[in-house]
Design a protein around this motif. Structure first.
Motif, PDB file in Angstrom:
ATOM      1  N   PHE A   1       0.846  -1.181   0.000  1.00  0.00           N
ATOM      2  CA  PHE A   1       0.000   0.000   0.000  1.00  0.00           C
ATOM      3  C   PHE A   1       0.879   1.227   0.000  1.00  0.00           C
ATOM      4  CE2 PHE A   1       0.755  -0.828   4.439  1.00  0.00           C
ATOM      5  CZ  PHE A   1       0.896   0.427   5.010  1.00  0.00           C
ATOM      6  N   GLN A   2       0.294   2.331  -0.379  1.00  0.00           N
ATOM      7  CA  GLN A   2       0.978   3.614  -0.439  1.00  0.00           C
ATOM      8  C   GLN A   2       0.220   4.570   0.471  1.00  0.00           C
ATOM      9  OE1 GLN A   2       2.334   5.528  -4.231  1.00  0.00           O
ATOM     10  NE2 GLN A   2       0.414   6.612  -4.005  1.00  0.00           N
ATOM     11  N   VAL A   3       0.939   5.427   1.162  1.00  0.00           N
ATOM     12  CA  VAL A   3       0.323   6.467   1.982  1.00  0.00           C
ATOM     13  C   VAL A   3       0.489   7.784   1.232  1.00  0.00           C
ATOM     14  CG1 VAL A   3       0.325   7.644   4.217  1.00  0.00           C
ATOM     15  CG2 VAL A   3       0.870   5.196   4.091  1.00  0.00           C
ATOM     16  N   THR A   4      -0.614   8.506   1.027  1.00  0.00           N
ATOM     17  CA  THR A   4      -0.593   9.736   0.248  1.00  0.00           C
ATOM     18  C   THR A   4      -0.829  10.939   1.147  1.00  0.00           C
ATOM     19  OG1 THR A   4      -1.393   8.565  -1.693  1.00  0.00           O
ATOM     20  CG2 THR A   4      -1.689  10.951  -1.680  1.00  0.00           C
ATOM     21  N   PHE A   5      -0.035  11.992   0.927  1.00  0.00           N
ATOM     22  CA  PHE A   5      -0.142  13.239   1.674  1.00  0.00           C
ATOM     23  C   PHE A   5      -0.512  14.367   0.720  1.00  0.00           C
ATOM     24  CE2 PHE A   5       2.745  10.608   4.011  1.00  0.00           C
ATOM     25  CZ  PHE A   5       2.594  10.937   5.341  1.00  0.00           C
ATOM     26  N   ASP A   6      -1.507  15.161   1.087  1.00  0.00           N
ATOM     27  CA  ASP A   6      -1.795  16.409   0.391  1.00  0.00           C
ATOM     28  C   ASP A   6      -0.885  17.472   0.988  1.00  0.00           C
ATOM     29  OD1 ASP A   6      -3.795  15.095  -0.962  1.00  0.00           O
ATOM     30  OD2 ASP A   6      -5.433  16.009   0.161  1.00  0.00           O
TER      31      ASP A   6
ATOM     32  N   PRO B   1       5.904   1.009   3.338  1.00  0.00           N
ATOM     33  CA  PRO B   1       5.080   1.498   2.236  1.00  0.00           C
ATOM     34  C   PRO B   1       5.726   2.687   1.521  1.00  0.00           C
ATOM     35  CG  PRO B   1       4.222   2.321   4.290  1.00  0.00           C
ATOM     36  CD  PRO B   1       5.327   1.351   4.640  1.00  0.00           C
ATOM     37  N   ARG B   2       5.377   2.862   0.273  1.00  0.00           N
ATOM     38  CA  ARG B   2       5.784   4.044  -0.493  1.00  0.00           C
ATOM     39  C   ARG B   2       4.972   5.216   0.029  1.00  0.00           C
ATOM     40  NH1 ARG B   2       3.937   6.327  -5.853  1.00  0.00           N
ATOM     41  NH2 ARG B   2       5.791   7.142  -6.886  1.00  0.00           N
ATOM     42  N   LEU B   3       5.607   6.367   0.142  1.00  0.00           N
ATOM     43  CA  LEU B   3       4.915   7.590   0.542  1.00  0.00           C
ATOM     44  C   LEU B   3       4.829   8.490  -0.682  1.00  0.00           C
ATOM     45  CD1 LEU B   3       6.614   8.336   3.978  1.00  0.00           C
ATOM     46  CD2 LEU B   3       4.619   6.903   3.489  1.00  0.00           C
ATOM     47  N   TYR B   4       3.641   9.012  -0.941  1.00  0.00           N
ATOM     48  CA  TYR B   4       3.383   9.843  -2.121  1.00  0.00           C
ATOM     49  C   TYR B   4       2.887  11.201  -1.640  1.00  0.00           C
ATOM     50  CZ  TYR B   4       1.448  11.278  -6.618  1.00  0.00           C
ATOM     51  OH  TYR B   4       1.170  11.957  -7.774  1.00  0.00           O
ATOM     52  N   PHE B   5       3.418  12.258  -2.224  1.00  0.00           N
ATOM     53  CA  PHE B   5       3.083  13.618  -1.823  1.00  0.00           C
ATOM     54  C   PHE B   5       2.551  14.356  -3.043  1.00  0.00           C
ATOM     55  CE2 PHE B   5       6.470  11.799   0.589  1.00  0.00           C
ATOM     56  CZ  PHE B   5       6.065  12.001   1.900  1.00  0.00           C
ATOM     57  N   GLN B   6       1.323  14.857  -2.936  1.00  0.00           N
ATOM     58  CA  GLN B   6       0.715  15.537  -4.069  1.00  0.00           C
ATOM     59  C   GLN B   6       0.351  16.967  -3.697  1.00  0.00           C
ATOM     60  OE1 GLN B   6      -2.661  13.133  -5.059  1.00  0.00           O
ATOM     61  NE2 GLN B   6      -3.799  13.666  -3.229  1.00  0.00           N
TER      62      GLN B   6
ATOM     63  N   ALA C   1       8.552  15.441   0.975  1.00  0.00           N
ATOM     64  CA  ALA C   1       9.123  14.112   0.724  1.00  0.00           C
ATOM     65  C   ALA C   1      10.538  14.017   1.289  1.00  0.00           C
ATOM     66  CB  ALA C   1       9.130  13.812  -0.774  1.00  0.00           C
ATOM     67  N   ARG C   2      11.337  15.032   1.067  1.00  0.00           N
ATOM     68  CA  ARG C   2      12.719  14.998   1.568  1.00  0.00           C
ATOM     69  C   ARG C   2      12.748  15.019   3.104  1.00  0.00           C
ATOM     70  NH1 ARG C   2      16.084  14.527  -2.399  1.00  0.00           N
ATOM     71  NH2 ARG C   2      15.547  15.308  -4.459  1.00  0.00           N
ATOM     72  N   PHE C   3      11.816  15.745   3.723  1.00  0.00           N
ATOM     73  CA  PHE C   3      11.702  15.731   5.183  1.00  0.00           C
ATOM     74  C   PHE C   3      11.391  14.315   5.670  1.00  0.00           C
ATOM     75  CE2 PHE C   3       9.008  15.830   8.954  1.00  0.00           C
ATOM     76  CZ  PHE C   3       9.817  16.513   9.849  1.00  0.00           C
ATOM     77  N   ARG C   4      10.407  13.677   5.040  1.00  0.00           N
ATOM     78  CA  ARG C   4      10.033  12.316   5.455  1.00  0.00           C
ATOM     79  C   ARG C   4      11.165  11.323   5.201  1.00  0.00           C
ATOM     80  NH1 ARG C   4       5.309  11.590   8.577  1.00  0.00           N
ATOM     81  NH2 ARG C   4       4.230  13.580   8.386  1.00  0.00           N
TER      82      ARG C   4
ATOM     83  N   LYS D   1      -7.159  18.765  12.236  1.00  0.00           N
ATOM     84  CA  LYS D   1      -6.272  17.651  12.584  1.00  0.00           C
ATOM     85  C   LYS D   1      -6.503  16.475  11.633  1.00  0.00           C
ATOM     86  CE  LYS D   1      -4.982  14.808  16.550  1.00  0.00           C
ATOM     87  NZ  LYS D   1      -5.082  13.489  16.002  1.00  0.00           N
ATOM     88  N   ASN D   2      -5.394  15.799  11.288  1.00  0.00           N
ATOM     89  CA  ASN D   2      -5.492  14.607  10.439  1.00  0.00           C
ATOM     90  C   ASN D   2      -6.370  13.561  11.116  1.00  0.00           C
ATOM     91  OD1 ASN D   2      -3.159  16.058   9.686  1.00  0.00           O
ATOM     92  ND2 ASN D   2      -2.046  14.223   9.140  1.00  0.00           N
ATOM     93  N   ARG D   3      -7.117  12.815  10.340  1.00  0.00           N
ATOM     94  CA  ARG D   3      -7.868  11.687  10.873  1.00  0.00           C
ATOM     95  C   ARG D   3      -7.009  10.423  10.860  1.00  0.00           C
ATOM     96  NH1 ARG D   3     -13.776  11.861  10.456  1.00  0.00           N
ATOM     97  NH2 ARG D   3     -13.484   9.952  11.593  1.00  0.00           N
ATOM     98  N   VAL D   4      -5.961  10.424  10.066  1.00  0.00           N
ATOM     99  CA  VAL D   4      -4.994   9.322  10.014  1.00  0.00           C
ATOM    100  C   VAL D   4      -3.607   9.944  10.058  1.00  0.00           C
ATOM    101  CG1 VAL D   4      -4.057   7.457   8.582  1.00  0.00           C
ATOM    102  CG2 VAL D   4      -6.515   7.871   8.612  1.00  0.00           C
TER     103      VAL D   4
END
Length: 143
Positions: free
Chosen positions: A7-12, A67-72, A20-23, A81-84
């Motif tokens: 699975f991939q986790v996506t961040f807005d 997991p792959r992290l994706y930033f859009q 991405a570089r921070f993560r 606050k984030n729900r996840v």
């Protein structure tokens, strides 16, 4: 029924490459290689229409386990606050003062990278964690 293998986790976010570089720094992840036919991500980005340049970034676990992290890029900022959120497990197996010291040391390192410490969540036992936010305000915990 087939089970999910990955699975991939996506961040807005507003600045995908920066987040991405921070993560990558937080998790020991790396930026994946650029697409075939491009020597660098900058070369790839310049090949896109201007409105799509810088619109996304990603990072991966070099071991292939996480997991792959994706930033859009999105136009709106974070409102609530984030729900996840991700828990960064730095105190696994540690207890008491040793656990708190590990959490505090990692917190100090991440604050130097631009993270914000929100508060220590401590129940008097060995389940303490530090609530933090990344460079764009995404919540995460040091656990």
């Amino acid at each position: 029924m087939a089970s999910v293998k990955q699975f991939q986790v996506t961040f807005d976010c507003a600045e995908p490459e920066r987040v991405a570089r921070f993560r990558c720094e937080v998790l020991g992840y790396v930026v994946p290689p650029p697409p075939k036919g491009f020597a660098t991500w900058d070369d790839y980005d310049r090949s896109l229409p201007p409105e799509d340049q810088g619109s996304w970034s990603a990072c991966i676990d070099p071991s292939g386990v996480g997991p792959r992290l994706y930033f859009q890029r999105v136009p709106e900022g974070k409102v609530v606050k984030n729900r996840v959120h991700l828990d960064v497990r730095v105190g696994t197996g540690l207890v008491g003062e040793e656990r708190l010291a590990a959490l505090e040391a990692e917190c100090t390192r991440l604050v130097a990278l631009g993270a914000v410490r929100v508060r220590l969540l401590y129940d008097g036992g060995d389940d303490s964690c530090i609530h933090m936010q990344d460079i764009e305000g995404h919540d995460f915990c040091l656990d």
